[in-house]
Design an enzyme around this catalytic site. Structure first.
Site, PDB file in Angstrom:
ATOM      1  N   TYR A 108       0.849  -1.203   0.000  1.00 17.13           N
ATOM      2  CA  TYR A 108       0.000   0.000   0.000  1.00 17.13           C
ATOM      3  C   TYR A 108       0.880   1.248   0.000  1.00 17.13           C
ATOM      4  O   TYR A 108       0.727   2.146  -0.830  1.00 17.13           O
ATOM      5  CB  TYR A 108      -0.911  -0.003   1.230  1.00 17.13           C
ATOM      6  CG  TYR A 108      -1.592   1.318   1.471  1.00 17.13           C
ATOM      7  CD1 TYR A 108      -2.556   1.783   0.586  1.00 17.13           C
ATOM      8  CD2 TYR A 108      -1.262   2.112   2.565  1.00 17.13           C
ATOM      9  CE1 TYR A 108      -3.175   3.011   0.790  1.00 17.13           C
ATOM     10  CE2 TYR A 108      -1.869   3.333   2.777  1.00 17.13           C
ATOM     11  CZ  TYR A 108      -2.830   3.775   1.887  1.00 17.13           C
ATOM     12  OH  TYR A 108      -3.438   4.994   2.081  1.00 17.13           O
TER      13      TYR A 108
HETATM   14  O1  LIG Z   1      -2.046   7.038   7.973  1.00 13.71           O
HETATM   15  C1  LIG Z   1      -2.104   6.315   6.993  1.00 13.71           C
HETATM   16  O2  LIG Z   1      -1.360   6.495   6.055  1.00 13.71           O
HETATM   17  C2  LIG Z   1      -3.014   5.116   6.940  1.00 13.71           C
HETATM   18  O3  LIG Z   1      -3.874   5.123   8.069  1.00 13.71           O
HETATM   19  C3  LIG Z   1      -4.639   3.959   8.207  1.00 13.71           C
HETATM   20  O4  LIG Z   1      -3.759   2.874   8.483  1.00 13.71           O
HETATM   21  P1  LIG Z   1      -3.410   2.561   9.996  1.00 13.71           P
HETATM   22  O5  LIG Z   1      -2.756   3.703  10.653  1.00 13.71           O
HETATM   23  O6  LIG Z   1      -2.664   1.270   9.985  1.00 13.71           O
HETATM   24  O7  LIG Z   1      -4.836   2.422  10.682  1.00 13.71           O
HETATM   25  P2  LIG Z   1      -5.616   1.146  11.260  1.00 13.71           P
HETATM   26  O8  LIG Z   1      -5.657   0.068  10.276  1.00 13.71           O
HETATM   27  O9  LIG Z   1      -6.899   1.654  11.766  1.00 13.71           O
HETATM   28  O10 LIG Z   1      -4.688   0.689  12.473  1.00 13.71           O
HETATM   29  C4  LIG Z   1      -4.488   1.548  13.578  1.00 13.71           C
HETATM   30  C5  LIG Z   1      -3.602   0.897  14.585  1.00 13.71           C
HETATM   31  O11 LIG Z   1      -4.279  -0.220  15.168  1.00 13.71           O
HETATM   32  C6  LIG Z   1      -3.435  -1.363  15.161  1.00 13.71           C
HETATM   33  N1  LIG Z   1      -4.280  -2.562  15.077  1.00 13.71           N
HETATM   34  C7  LIG Z   1      -4.962  -2.852  13.966  1.00 13.71           C
HETATM   35  C8  LIG Z   1      -5.767  -3.958  13.890  1.00 13.71           C
HETATM   36  C9  LIG Z   1      -5.878  -4.813  14.978  1.00 13.71           C
HETATM   37  O12 LIG Z   1      -6.581  -5.846  14.973  1.00 13.71           O
HETATM   38  N2  LIG Z   1      -5.186  -4.487  16.115  1.00 13.71           N
HETATM   39  C10 LIG Z   1      -4.384  -3.401  16.197  1.00 13.71           C
HETATM   40  O13 LIG Z   1      -3.758  -3.162  17.251  1.00 13.71           O
HETATM   41  C11 LIG Z   1      -2.518  -1.163  13.969  1.00 13.71           C
HETATM   42  O14 LIG Z   1      -1.316  -1.893  14.133  1.00 13.71           O
HETATM   43  C12 LIG Z   1      -2.308   0.340  14.003  1.00 13.71           C
HETATM   44  O15 LIG Z   1      -1.261   0.646  14.876  1.00 13.71           O
HETATM   45  C13 LIG Z   1      -5.454   3.672   6.957  1.00 13.71           C
HETATM   46  O16 LIG Z   1      -6.071   2.405   7.029  1.00 13.71           O
HETATM   47  C14 LIG Z   1      -4.629   3.779   5.697  1.00 13.71           C
HETATM   48  O17 LIG Z   1      -5.485   3.672   4.588  1.00 13.71           O
HETATM   49  C15 LIG Z   1      -3.933   5.105   5.751  1.00 13.71           C
HETATM   50  O18 LIG Z   1      -3.277   5.426   4.608  1.00 13.71           O
END
Ligand SMILES: O=C(O)[C@H]1O[C@H](OP(=O)(O)OP(=O)(O)OC[C@H]2O[C@@H](n3ccc(=O)[nH]c3=O)[C@H](O)[C@@H]2O)[C@H](O)[C@@H](O)[C@@H]1O
Length: 413
Positions: free
Chosen positions: A224
């Site tokens: 991504y």
């Molecule tokens: O800032 C960005 O560039 C990205 O932000 C999000 O990605 P992300 O920050 O990974 O957001 P989430 O998927 O909501 O995850 C948030 C946090 O929760 C954590 N997480 C996720 C899933 C889970 O089951 N448990 C958990 O602890 C992840 O590791 C992460 O630290 C968006 O999904 C992307 O499309 C975007 O581009």
């Protein structure tokens, strides 16, 4: 008693013919299934005819009309039925800009949520064209009908972890789709200025914090992120060759009402309410995983400011006439919050104790933390995020409980 030989032979030949016949039918069915079945990949267009005709054209033209006395900007918003797309489109409309949306309504997540967002925009007087940014004919048709001053390009295959499941959808939407859009924009007359969604994920394995636009972005940790980084390089090329004015916005974990169900804050809410166990990832040696969660209203302000400060493209009809503006900005909140804290805020707002399990972060493309330095956006766009996670999540939870309640907005659609 033994049958005469000619009967035995006849039966033998007959059964071989039958076998060949059924084998051919079987192969034909398999062929039809694999090569002619309608594709279900989230980022591809369905085979239905979705656009065209006098009624469709008049809806496009009506939607593109700016309110008299407003700035007179006419914006094509891609991904208009998406989370950020809907909010930005509604804000542009509110202030009187002409806006036409486009969205392929793919099935990456619950389509009915996208249809509800579309309805919201429809009520505000915005037409969302159903179509794909990879459809050059459709884009040319739209540019033939409307002189767009700007393109707000928010259509994308989002999500970090899903890239391991469906890599092709990222290449299709974030690279092929972006190039297709830029091809049409460069040939348009006038060329529009383009503002588009990059991502904080381009910082990848960068450890220098807070992340500044000058930091290295050549170590993406997910496909991504790699496609978003590729988008930034592609933007450079089209700016350089064709004089397109292009602004990339690196969004940091955007959240809020009408959000994306694939994001952690959203499905944590759903699972906590259902008393399902949620997984909280932690880094090596039990280190904290944190995100610079950014509230949608702050992001919308950043998007509009980027649009308002965008200079015109310099080319026309595919020819560059001079140097054009090329910018990249971080749009974050500047205060990272551990995921465990996100969960404890949700528990308080939902008044439910979460069932949780803490697990080492799988090698799934996630990074350990993000933290934006937004001083460039502050200086050039007047960007100043004001919503902390507690306040923003409160608004999200209100929306969530209302939308998913039996009498909520969902049932009104
Ligand atoms: O800032 C960005 O560039 C990205 O932000 C999000 O990605 P992300 O920050 O990974 O957001 P989430 O998927 O909501 O995850 C948030 C946090 O929760 C954590 N997480 C996720 C899933 C889970 O089951 N448990 C958990 O602890 C992840 O590791 C992460 O630290 C968006 O999904 C992307 O499309 C975007 O581009």
């Amino acid at each position: 008693m033994d049958k005469p030989l000619y009967i035995q032979r006849f039966r033998y030949h007959f059964s071989i013919t039958k076998l060949i016949f059924w084998a051919l039918i079987f192969i034909f069915v398999i062929y039809l299934f694999f090569f002619h079945a309608p594709t279900t990949s989230p980022s591809t267009t369905s085979r239905r005819v979705l656009w065209g005709g006098p009624d469709w054209e008049s809806r496009v033209l009506k939607s593109a009309r700016a309110r008299s006395g407003a700035g007179g900007q006419v914006v094509l918003v891609t991904g208009a039925a998406g989370f950020v797309g809907t909010h930005v489109t509604a804000a542009l409309r509110r202030r009187g800009d002409g806006v036409v949306g486009i969205d392929n309504f793919n099935d990456y997540y619950d389509r009915s949520l996208k249809r509800s967002r579309e309805l919201l925009l429809q009520r505000a007087g915005v037409f969302v064209v159903e179509g794909d940014i990879n459809d050059a004919k459709l884009l040319k048709k739209l540019f033939g009908l409307v002189r767009f001053s700007h393109v707000m390009h928010l259509a994308a295959q989002a999500g970090v972890r899903y890239a391991m499941k469906n890599p092709g959808s990222y290449v299709n939407a974030n690279i092929a789709g972006f190039v297709n859009l830029l091809e049409v924009c460069k040939s348009a007359n006038p060329q529009p200025a383009i503002i588009w969604a990059s991502s904080s994920s381009v910082y990848g394995l960068n450890t220098k914090i807070p992340f500044s636009e000058k930091d290295r972005t050549d170590q993406p940790s997910s496909l991504y992120a790699a496609t978003k980084k590729a988008g930034e390089e592609i933007a450079h090329t089209y700016n350089h060759i064709y004089g397109l004015s292009i602004t990339g916005l690196r969004f940091f974990t955007v959240y809020g009402p009408w959000g994306r169900p694939d994001m952690a804050y959203f499905f944590f809410t759903k699972d906590i309410l259902k008393r399902k166990t949620i997984k909280i990832f932690e880094g090596p040696n039990h280190s904290t995983v944190a995100r610079d969660f950014t509230y949608i209203d702050d992001i919308v302000k950043g998007c509009l400011a980027a649009l308002d400060t965008a200079k015109k493209s310099t080319g026309s009809g595919g020819k560059k006439k001079g140097a054009a503006q090329l910018r990249v900005f971080n749009l974050g909140n500047t205060s990272p919050v551990p995921v465990s804290k996100l969960v404890s805020i949700l528990e308080k707002l939902l008044k439910v104790k979460a069932k949780k399990v803490v697990l080492p972060m799988p090698a799934n493309g996630d990074v350990l933390f993000t933290h934006a330095n937004v001083s460039l956006a502050q200086r050039e766009l007047g960007y100043n995020p004001t919503t902390d996670l507690q306040t923003g999540l409160k608004k999200f939870v209100w929306w969530y409980l209302d939308y998913y309640s039996p009498l909520g907005k969902k049932s009104a659609v």
